[in-house]
Scaffold this motif. Structure first.
Motif, PDB file in Angstrom:
ATOM      1  N   LEU A 164      34.733  83.936  36.171  1.00  0.00           N
ATOM      2  CA  LEU A 164      34.553  85.255  36.790  1.00  0.00           C
ATOM      3  C   LEU A 164      35.827  86.076  36.654  1.00  0.00           C
ATOM      4  O   LEU A 164      35.784  87.251  36.278  1.00  0.00           O
ATOM      5  N   THR A 167      36.286  87.271  33.113  1.00  0.00           N
ATOM      6  CA  THR A 167      35.384  88.366  32.768  1.00  0.00           C
ATOM      7  C   THR A 167      35.858  89.663  33.400  1.00  0.00           C
ATOM      8  O   THR A 167      35.817  90.730  32.777  1.00  0.00           O
ATOM      9  N   GLN A 168      36.339  89.582  34.645  1.00  0.00           N
ATOM     10  CA  GLN A 168      36.904  90.774  35.289  1.00  0.00           C
ATOM     11  C   GLN A 168      38.088  91.297  34.488  1.00  0.00           C
ATOM     12  O   GLN A 168      38.248  92.509  34.309  1.00  0.00           O
ATOM     13  N   MET A 205      38.797  95.010  32.778  1.00  0.00           N
ATOM     14  CA  MET A 205      40.004  95.821  32.929  1.00  0.00           C
ATOM     15  C   MET A 205      40.592  96.175  31.578  1.00  0.00           C
ATOM     16  O   MET A 205      41.031  97.304  31.351  1.00  0.00           O
ATOM     17  N   ARG A 238      41.124  96.097  41.466  1.00  0.00           N
ATOM     18  CA  ARG A 238      42.176  95.375  40.750  1.00  0.00           C
ATOM     19  C   ARG A 238      43.134  96.384  40.142  1.00  0.00           C
ATOM     20  O   ARG A 238      42.722  97.378  39.540  1.00  0.00           O
ATOM     21  N   VAL A 240      41.069  99.509  38.524  1.00  0.00           N
ATOM     22  CA  VAL A 240      39.671  99.341  38.173  1.00  0.00           C
ATOM     23  C   VAL A 240      38.936  98.868  39.426  1.00  0.00           C
ATOM     24  O   VAL A 240      39.426  97.987  40.132  1.00  0.00           O
ATOM     25  N   ALA A 248      36.305  96.751  41.001  1.00  0.00           N
ATOM     26  CA  ALA A 248      35.524  95.577  40.593  1.00  0.00           C
ATOM     27  C   ALA A 248      34.108  95.657  41.158  1.00  0.00           C
ATOM     28  O   ALA A 248      33.143  95.344  40.474  1.00  0.00           O
ATOM     29  N   ARG A 249      33.993  96.050  42.421  1.00  0.00           N
ATOM     30  CA  ARG A 249      32.659  96.205  43.031  1.00  0.00           C
ATOM     31  C   ARG A 249      32.803  96.827  44.410  1.00  0.00           C
ATOM     32  O   ARG A 249      33.902  96.928  44.947  1.00  0.00           O
ATOM     33  N   ARG A 281      27.570  87.621  40.887  1.00  0.00           N
ATOM     34  CA  ARG A 281      28.698  88.509  40.577  1.00  0.00           C
ATOM     35  C   ARG A 281      29.200  88.267  39.162  1.00  0.00           C
ATOM     36  O   ARG A 281      29.597  89.207  38.461  1.00  0.00           O
ATOM     37  N   THR A 334      29.222  91.113  36.273  1.00  0.00           N
ATOM     38  CA  THR A 334      30.430  91.470  35.539  1.00  0.00           C
ATOM     39  C   THR A 334      30.208  91.336  34.039  1.00  0.00           C
ATOM     40  O   THR A 334      30.657  92.174  33.252  1.00  0.00           O
TER      41      THR A 334
END
Lengths: 232, 232
Positions: A134, A137-138, A142, B62, B70, B72-73, B133, B137
């Motif tokens: 996770l 992937t984040q 970015m 982030r 950015v 993220a959610r 999640r 992503t």
DNA sequence: CGCTGTGTTGAATGCCGTCAACGTCGGTGG
DNA sequence: CCACCGACGTTGACGGCATTCAACACAGCG
């Protein structure tokens, strides 16, 4: 006895496992060989199994309705994959394709519970793996939001050589076949742009590359490019 | 008694929970209020707690070394967040900021094990949340790789109204303050491009928007734009 | 020996980021 | 109450990066 427990005793997912427990776990698994380009499982297919890659490299690919493909990640030796069961999913969200000839251990989903209770730290290790994926992937989101194409490609190549690199006389080589198209699908660009940039890098002596093959000869400069700190 | 167990009995993470167990779980939690723009936890900070949002909306952000941000959610009411402990992480990978005044339940990490054993299905629910999640992503990566900016913005706005929409007399409104800059940080573009496109949509009667506020009046057309199937 | 998959390179187009200027709203403090 | 100021939003002009279109080269394979 068909499978030797030394196959799995060294792997992080099975740390702290006794020899006889390892035998029991292997007894519930099936070992199979997948030739290059064979599909281990297909996107949207019902997930009845989960897998461990014993040798080779697996490419995990998501396909959009219109046909465009994106490479989600590469699986290295010793890693679990296709673990939809751990995330409470009933279907695989992506396809898994052998990038080279592979050997894979396969369990039925119903063996999941047994592994969790029998292997100390198995659950924690798996969830840490998912957590790491996770975060990776984040980070990719970015990178795509804030960096330009050349930096993204440089970063992707650096990551590939770091986790799947093999030393040769002309630098560090990605030890499975990878095309310009593959790199484009990892970085959200086109094979043309990848080709252009890698040709330029070859001019500058940073990489050596050919048909489905990439070697990095100057990792330091490539890292500078990835960070946009190169002094031209 | 400071916290009423009805606060959590309806939530998916605590399904199938008895009233007295709920009391015990709440006894180990702390409830606090965070005013708008307050930080619940900061990126890279050591993760000693995990959280449940009782009311309000939380933005998970982030920040890159160079300062770019950015999103993220967004976290909705009833969702867990800051669950680094579930992924075996020792630090928070992002910051969490209250988008509006919020009420948050906080547990110490050491309560994690207790919750897992006491609440049936808690672990499974949490891991499903993390799995979802991860898929979300991944989808975002695909979207950024294959769609252009207008489609991405349309998709992001559609998702926001679907999961946090509130019906008004002029359509469905995102029920927390959101700026052009915020939408840009969700879609990997600039506030200028977001402003231009949303002005055009307003011309066409698809949205109504103002200062930190977005309403969708024609979801159908907006969905067509997201899928690149609009007949101009 | 042709065919398919892969890689290279040139030229033109265009999306969208960058730079710039201005307008507006809302909160704050005198 | 009003003036100020910072955050937010809008719009035009310009240009560059990367895609798109096109053509060709080369390798491996049946």
């Amino acid at each position: 006895m068909s499978l030797n427990n030394s196959l799995i005793l060294g792997l992080p997912a099975f740390a702290e496992l006794s020899g006889e427990d390892a035998d029991a776990i292997l007894a519930s698994a099936r070992s199979s060989r997948f030739p290059k380009n064979a599909e281990v499982f297909a996107q949207d297919e019902e997930a009845h199994h989960f897998f461990l890659l014993l040798s080779g490299h697996i490419r995990v690919v998501r396909t959009m309705p219109e046909g465009e493909q994106v490479i989600a990640r590469y699986i290295n030796e010793g890693e679990l994959f296709g673990i939809a069961v751990a995330m409470g999913r009933t279907n695989y969200p992506a396809s898994a394709v052998a990038a080279v000839d592979c050997v894979v251990l396969t369990w039925q989903n119903k063996a999941w519970h047994d592994l969790q209770s029998r292997v100390p730290g198995f659950g924690a290790n798996v969830y840490q793996t998912i957590g790491t994926r996770l975060q990776d992937t984040q980070s990719r989101v970015m990178e795509m939001s804030t960096r330009q194409v050349e930096q993204r490609i440089a970063g992707a190549v650096m990551r590939l050589v770091q986790q799947s690199g093999r030393k040769t006389e002309e630098g560090v080589e990605i030890d499975f076949p990878i095309s310009r198209q593959d790199i484009a699908e990892m970085t959200g660009t086109t094979l043309h742009t990848v080709s252009r940039l890698m040709s330029a890098w070859e001019e500058d002596g940073i990489v050596r590359s050919g048909r489905q093959k990439v070697s990095v000869t100057d990792p330091h400069t490539l890292m500078l490019i990835a960070e946009n700190r190169r002094t031209k």
